[in-house]
Design a protein around this motif. Structure first.
Motif, PDB file in Angstrom:
ATOM      1  N   UNK A  61       0.771  -1.228   0.000  1.00 16.77           N
ATOM      2  CA  UNK A  61       0.000   0.000   0.000  1.00 16.77           C
ATOM      3  C   UNK A  61       0.806   1.283   0.000  1.00 16.77           C
ATOM      4  N   UNK A  62       2.086   1.220  -0.378  1.00 16.40           N
ATOM      5  CA  UNK A  62       2.911   2.434  -0.376  1.00 16.40           C
ATOM      6  C   UNK A  62       3.082   3.007  -1.787  1.00 16.40           C
ATOM      7  N   UNK A  63       2.540   2.310  -2.794  1.00 10.44           N
ATOM      8  CA  UNK A  63       2.688   2.749  -4.180  1.00 10.44           C
ATOM      9  C   UNK A  63       1.351   3.193  -4.752  1.00 10.44           C
ATOM     10  N   UNK A  64       1.402   4.194  -5.616  1.00 15.21           N
ATOM     11  CA  UNK A  64       0.234   4.651  -6.357  1.00 15.21           C
ATOM     12  C   UNK A  64       0.488   4.446  -7.844  1.00 15.21           C
ATOM     13  N   UNK A  65      -0.388   3.682  -8.506  1.00 16.27           N
ATOM     14  CA  UNK A  65      -0.238   3.506  -9.951  1.00 16.27           C
ATOM     15  C   UNK A  65      -0.887   4.690 -10.660  1.00 16.27           C
ATOM     16  N   UNK A  66      -0.132   5.278 -11.583  1.00 16.03           N
ATOM     17  CA  UNK A  66      -0.614   6.446 -12.309  1.00 16.03           C
ATOM     18  C   UNK A  66      -1.289   6.020 -13.609  1.00 16.03           C
ATOM     19  N   UNK A  67      -2.114   6.877 -14.138  1.00  8.85           N
ATOM     20  CA  UNK A  67      -2.790   6.585 -15.403  1.00  8.85           C
ATOM     21  C   UNK A  67      -1.950   7.045 -16.589  1.00  8.85           C
ATOM     22  N   UNK A  68      -0.692   6.686 -16.535  1.00  8.35           N
ATOM     23  CA  UNK A  68       0.220   6.994 -17.638  1.00  8.35           C
ATOM     24  C   UNK A  68       1.287   5.925 -17.691  1.00  8.35           C
ATOM     25  N   UNK A  69       1.837   5.761 -18.872  1.00 11.64           N
ATOM     26  CA  UNK A  69       2.840   4.727 -19.094  1.00 11.64           C
ATOM     27  C   UNK A  69       4.169   5.354 -19.495  1.00 11.64           C
ATOM     28  N   UNK A  70       5.235   4.576 -19.323  1.00  7.64           N
ATOM     29  CA  UNK A  70       6.550   5.026 -19.738  1.00  7.64           C
ATOM     30  C   UNK A  70       6.612   5.103 -21.257  1.00  7.64           C
ATOM     31  N   UNK A  71       7.140   6.209 -21.746  1.00  3.68           N
ATOM     32  CA  UNK A  71       7.198   6.429 -23.187  1.00  3.68           C
ATOM     33  C   UNK A  71       8.467   5.796 -23.754  1.00  3.68           C
TER      34      UNK A  71
END
Length: 256
Positions: free
Chosen positions: A217-227
């Motif tokens: 629970x220490x990570x937040x997944x973002x709505x973006x990907x590595x380019x």
């Protein structure tokens, strides 16, 4: 001659410090899948040691360690932890007292004032070494990173210090998170896994690692990907600072 004058001035200044108590810092540096350790080369020699220093009479141990580390790295806010007290009667593991004094170019009467028996409190730190400006101290003329598997024979018992510090750091991964100051603000799960694998010196199963890390629970997944990249772009993550700091203080179990 000038070096010896500096040494004499240092001896005169010893009255400002706690007698027979010193601090040694094992500063690990991580960057792009590499793990290194910061070493100092004594003036006019080819001999290396860990950075360290003395403790003022009115100074806490942790404050002295932070002061020493900041002078060597230029960093002020990094994870620094006390891990062991080194108090063997004989702390000259690779070279004898006389050999050490000869290497350092110090006469016996002067040298014994500087390298008389000390109890040394060991600290370790983990930094992103690309952001560090290594700076020599009073007795040394070079400060640089060494690959963790290419460390030379060091003065005093500093090889033993590094060995124990690395064991302690690896053990830390079982109860505390790492990475907040070592990775960019946004990173991929493979970036985080590479950090853990570099420190542990072993390969981890990708799926198990991701499942375990997300479960804390220490990570937040973002709505973006590595380019970029040839494969499917992975999602970017970032640490939740509040939850990360709580995990540090609670020492939650990270590796089962």
């Amino acid at each position: 001659m000038e070096y010896k004058k500096e040494v004499i001035r240092f001896i005169d200044d010893l009255k400002n410090y706690l007698p027979h108590v010193s601090i040694d810092c094992t500063i690990f540096g991580f960057h792009d899948g590499q793990l290194k350790v910061l070493l100092l080369r004594w003036k006019e020699t080819n001999d290396w040691c860990l950075p360290g220093g003395r403790v003022y009479h009115n100074e806490n141990l942790d404050a002295a360690a932070h002061r020493s580390l900041q002078k060597r790295t230029g960093l002020s806010e990094i994870f620094l932890q006390q891990f062991h007290t080194f108090g063997d009667v004989i702390r000259y593991k690779n070279f004898s007292v006389q050999e050490t004094l000869t290497k350092l170019g110090l006469p016996i009467e002067v040298g014994m004032e500087i390298i008389s028996r000390d109890v040394s409190v060991g600290y370790y730190a983990l930094v992103e070494f690309a952001g560090v400006t290594p700076t020599p101290d009073f007795f040394t003329e070079e400060c640089r990173w060494w690959d963790i598997d290419q460390i030379p024979l060091l003065l005093f018992d500093h090889n033993d210090m590094i060995t124990l510090a690395l064991k302690t750091l690896r053990r830390q991964l079982s109860y505390q998170p790492i990475g907040y100051t070592l990775l960019p603000d946004k990173f991929t799960m493979p970036d985080l896994q590479q950090l853990y694998e570099t420190i542990l010196g072993q390969t981890l199963d990708r799926r198990n690692f991701q499942k375990r890390m997300l479960g804390y629970g220490i990570l937040e997944r973002l709505e973006e990907r590595k380019i970029g990249g040839a494969h499917k772009a992975p999602y970017l993550y970032r640490f939740n600072k509040e939850k990360y700091e709580k995990a540090l203080s609670d020492e939650i179990l990270f590796v089962g």
